[in-house]
Design a protein around this motif. Structure first.
Motif, PDB file in Angstrom:
ATOM      1  N   THR A 265      -0.172  -5.270   7.321  1.00  0.00           N
ATOM      2  CA  THR A 265       0.140  -3.849   7.294  1.00  0.00           C
ATOM      3  C   THR A 265       0.938  -3.553   6.034  1.00  0.00           C
ATOM      4  N   SER A 266       0.966  -2.307   5.649  1.00  0.00           N
ATOM      5  CA  SER A 266       1.843  -1.896   4.546  1.00  0.00           C
ATOM      6  C   SER A 266       2.613  -0.668   4.986  1.00  0.00           C
ATOM      7  N   GLY A 267       3.917  -0.695   4.688  1.00  0.00           N
ATOM      8  CA  GLY A 267       4.795   0.402   5.053  1.00  0.00           C
ATOM      9  C   GLY A 267       5.498   0.154   6.381  1.00  0.00           C
ATOM     10  N   GLY A 268       6.701   0.730   6.503  1.00  0.00           N
ATOM     11  CA  GLY A 268       7.395   0.698   7.774  1.00  0.00           C
ATOM     12  C   GLY A 268       8.245  -0.521   8.044  1.00  0.00           C
ATOM     13  N   VAL A 269       8.493  -1.394   7.022  1.00  0.00           N
ATOM     14  CA  VAL A 269       9.271  -2.608   7.284  1.00  0.00           C
ATOM     15  C   VAL A 269      10.595  -2.624   6.521  1.00  0.00           C
ATOM     16  N   GLY A 318       3.852  -7.961   7.367  1.00  0.00           N
ATOM     17  CA  GLY A 318       4.177  -6.565   7.111  1.00  0.00           C
ATOM     18  C   GLY A 318       4.703  -6.414   5.696  1.00  0.00           C
ATOM     19  N   LEU A 319       3.955  -5.720   4.855  1.00  0.00           N
ATOM     20  CA  LEU A 319       4.304  -5.583   3.444  1.00  0.00           C
ATOM     21  C   LEU A 319       4.971  -4.236   3.180  1.00  0.00           C
ATOM     22  N   PRO A 320       5.742  -4.143   2.105  1.00  0.00           N
ATOM     23  CA  PRO A 320       6.356  -2.857   1.757  1.00  0.00           C
ATOM     24  C   PRO A 320       5.297  -1.811   1.426  1.00  0.00           C
ATOM     25  N   GLY A 321       5.690  -0.569   1.489  1.00  0.00           N
ATOM     26  CA  GLY A 321       4.738   0.509   1.273  1.00  0.00           C
ATOM     27  C   GLY A 321       4.493   0.863  -0.180  1.00  0.00           C
ATOM     28  N   ASN A 322       5.484   0.618  -1.070  1.00  0.00           N
ATOM     29  CA  ASN A 322       5.273   0.944  -2.477  1.00  0.00           C
ATOM     30  C   ASN A 322       4.094   0.144  -3.033  1.00  0.00           C
ATOM     31  N   PRO A 323       3.191   0.776  -3.783  1.00  0.00           N
ATOM     32  CA  PRO A 323       1.940   0.112  -4.168  1.00  0.00           C
ATOM     33  C   PRO A 323       2.111  -1.191  -4.929  1.00  0.00           C
ATOM     34  N   VAL A 324       2.973  -1.225  -5.948  1.00  0.00           N
ATOM     35  CA  VAL A 324       3.141  -2.458  -6.719  1.00  0.00           C
ATOM     36  C   VAL A 324       3.813  -3.526  -5.871  1.00  0.00           C
ATOM     37  N   ALA A 325       4.816  -3.130  -5.084  1.00  0.00           N
ATOM     38  CA  ALA A 325       5.500  -4.084  -4.217  1.00  0.00           C
ATOM     39  C   ALA A 325       4.527  -4.699  -3.216  1.00  0.00           C
ATOM     40  N   ALA A 326       3.618  -3.887  -2.676  1.00  0.00           N
ATOM     41  CA  ALA A 326       2.632  -4.407  -1.731  1.00  0.00           C
ATOM     42  C   ALA A 326       1.716  -5.428  -2.404  1.00  0.00           C
ATOM     43  N   MET A 327       1.254  -5.137  -3.614  1.00  0.00           N
ATOM     44  CA  MET A 327       0.370  -6.063  -4.317  1.00  0.00           C
ATOM     45  C   MET A 327       1.088  -7.355  -4.690  1.00  0.00           C
ATOM     46  N   VAL A 328       2.319  -7.237  -5.184  1.00  0.00           N
ATOM     47  CA  VAL A 328       3.052  -8.428  -5.622  1.00  0.00           C
ATOM     48  C   VAL A 328       3.371  -9.337  -4.435  1.00  0.00           C
TER      49      VAL A 328
END
Length: 429
Positions: A265-269, A318-328
């Motif tokens: 998932t991305s966002g909400g963590v 559970g990944l962060p929601g910011n796009p670059v943070a999610a990819m990294v």
């Protein structure tokens, strides 16, 4: 059985609010269990799959001594080191034929094509372009034109019969498929393809096709992360965008766990998130929430979902929601964990070393992944510069970059001319 928090607490210096990236790697490699299910597939369908059983060479490769190029098969002992050598031509050997029947006597040679079986008695091939004179029945070679044994491929020099050609856990790229084909392997036993479900969370996240509204953003993570998953070779289950509403989150997590080996998932963590994602993850599974000592991508959830006591757990990231943070965070942590899940042998991504073209401010105590552009300096060495603004929401930086500049946990600021590690994107994204 120990909880995930208890297992994580066994890490040296464990601090869920400032966890070093190296500790995350160590934990995931210890925690993730590979898929055990295997299947037999035709060779073309095995591309990018993980080999489950070693392939052993049933024959020598090559199966006989053969010519490495077009020319003349000669006896190395006949070559004069200081004067021209004239040899009688007995005939021609073609590739695909059984070879020259009679041994080649001293003072004679055979014209030979690339891949043809070396005639008995010959141990050297003289390339056509190095012959100084020819007639219908003889050739003349300059002195020292080749060394004895040159331009000949030896039987079994690639693989000997009974030798492992491909190891279990190997990812089957083009070269591996070609090697398997050269051994006559029409089918290979591979690990069952991993199934990974993905969904984005957040009331502010719009799917493509929905009209834009103030305060909303279009979902980019769904497309970057599912594309990364496809690139990895897993079966992707795309569950779209899930609103920050308990019933919808529960339904999505249950649907994902019922179908997949892993859920992303991305966002909400993040700490203090005003949504229900973290609470629902805790309710349905065994989950830890970390603040990793890294930039970008500090918040991350890791855990497992189990719908019933007799079902296998489903991994949860559970990944962060910011796009670059999610990819990294995907590239640095989730990708290696999924490769382990897929049954791949452990392999470390080897960074390049490049000189920095600009100063980079950094304090020890966290790992930073800055987007970089590697190029060739005038002296031929590698140089790197950042893409500029390094905010975790600047997705453009991932498009412009060709790698991640890795500033390690204990590393300080970088001066112009200092060497830094760079993880290149080629093969990753």
């Amino acid at each position: 059985m120990k909880s995930l928090e208890e297992l994580a607490a066994e890490l040296q210096g464990y601090d869920p609010h400032a966890l070093p990236a190296s500790a995350v790697h160590a934990f995931l490699q210890r925690w993730v269990e590979p898929i055990r299910d295997v299947e037999r597939v035709a060779l073309p369908a095995a591309r990018e799959r993980i080999l489950a059983q070693a392939v052993v060479a049933p024959m020598d490769v090559p199966p006989h001594d053969n010519a490495a190029m077009d020319g003349y098969a000669v006896r190395g002992a006949d070559l004069h080191p200081s004067q021209p050598t004239t040899l009688q031509v007995l005939g021609t050997c073609y590739a695909g034929q059984a070879g020259w029947v009679q041994p080649v006597p001293a003072g004679a040679c055979v014209r030979i094509m690339t891949g043809a079986v070396m005639p008995a008695g010959c141990d050297t091939v003289v390339p056509l372009e190095l012959v100084s004179a020819t007639s219908d029945t003889t050739i003349t070679l300059p002195p020292g034109v080749v060394r004895p044994g040159e331009h000949r491929r030896l039987r079994g020099e690639d693989l000997a019969a009974g030798q492992p050609a491909l190891q279990a856990g190997q990812r089957l790229g083009p070269a591996a498929l070609g090697l398997a084909a050269s051994l006559g392997q029409a089918e290979l036993t591979v690990v069952r393809r991993a199934r990974v479900a993905y969904f984005s969370t957040g009331d502010e996240v719009l799917s493509l096709g929905q009209p834009w509204r103030p305060g909303a953003i279009y979902d980019s993570n769904r497309y970057t992360l599912t594309a990364l998953l496809h690139r990895l070779g897993v079966e992707v289950i795309d569950l779209g965008v899930v609103r920050d509403e308990p019933a919808e989150l529960e339904a999505a997590l249950r649907a994902a766990a019922a179908q997949a080996d892993a859920v992303i998932t991305s966002g909400g963590v993040s700490m203090g998130e005003a949504d229900h994602t973290k609470a629902m993850m805790r309710r349905l599974g065994d989950v830890v929430f970390w603040r990793i000592a890294m930039r970008p991508g500090r918040p991350m959830a890791v855990g497992s979902l189990r719908l019933a006591p007799d079902t296998a757990p489903t991994l949860l990231f559970g990944l962060p929601g910011n796009p670059v943070a999610a990819m990294v965070t995907f590239l640095v942590f989730v990708r290696p964990a999924l490769l382990r899940l897929m049954g791949a042998s452990p392999s470390e991504l080897l960074p390049l070393r490049a000189r920095s073209n600009e100063p980079m401010r950094k304090k020890p105590g966290r790992t930073e992944y800055q987007r970089g552009i590697v190029s060739r300096a005038p002296d031929g060495s590698l140089q790197v510069r950042t893409t500029g603004q390094q905010g975790s929401g600047v997705l453009r930086s991932m498009v412009e970059a060709n790698g991640l500049i890795v500033l390690h946990h204990d590393q300080g600021s970088v001066a112009v001319g200092d060497e830094v590690d760079v993880l290149m994107f080629e093969g990753l994204i």
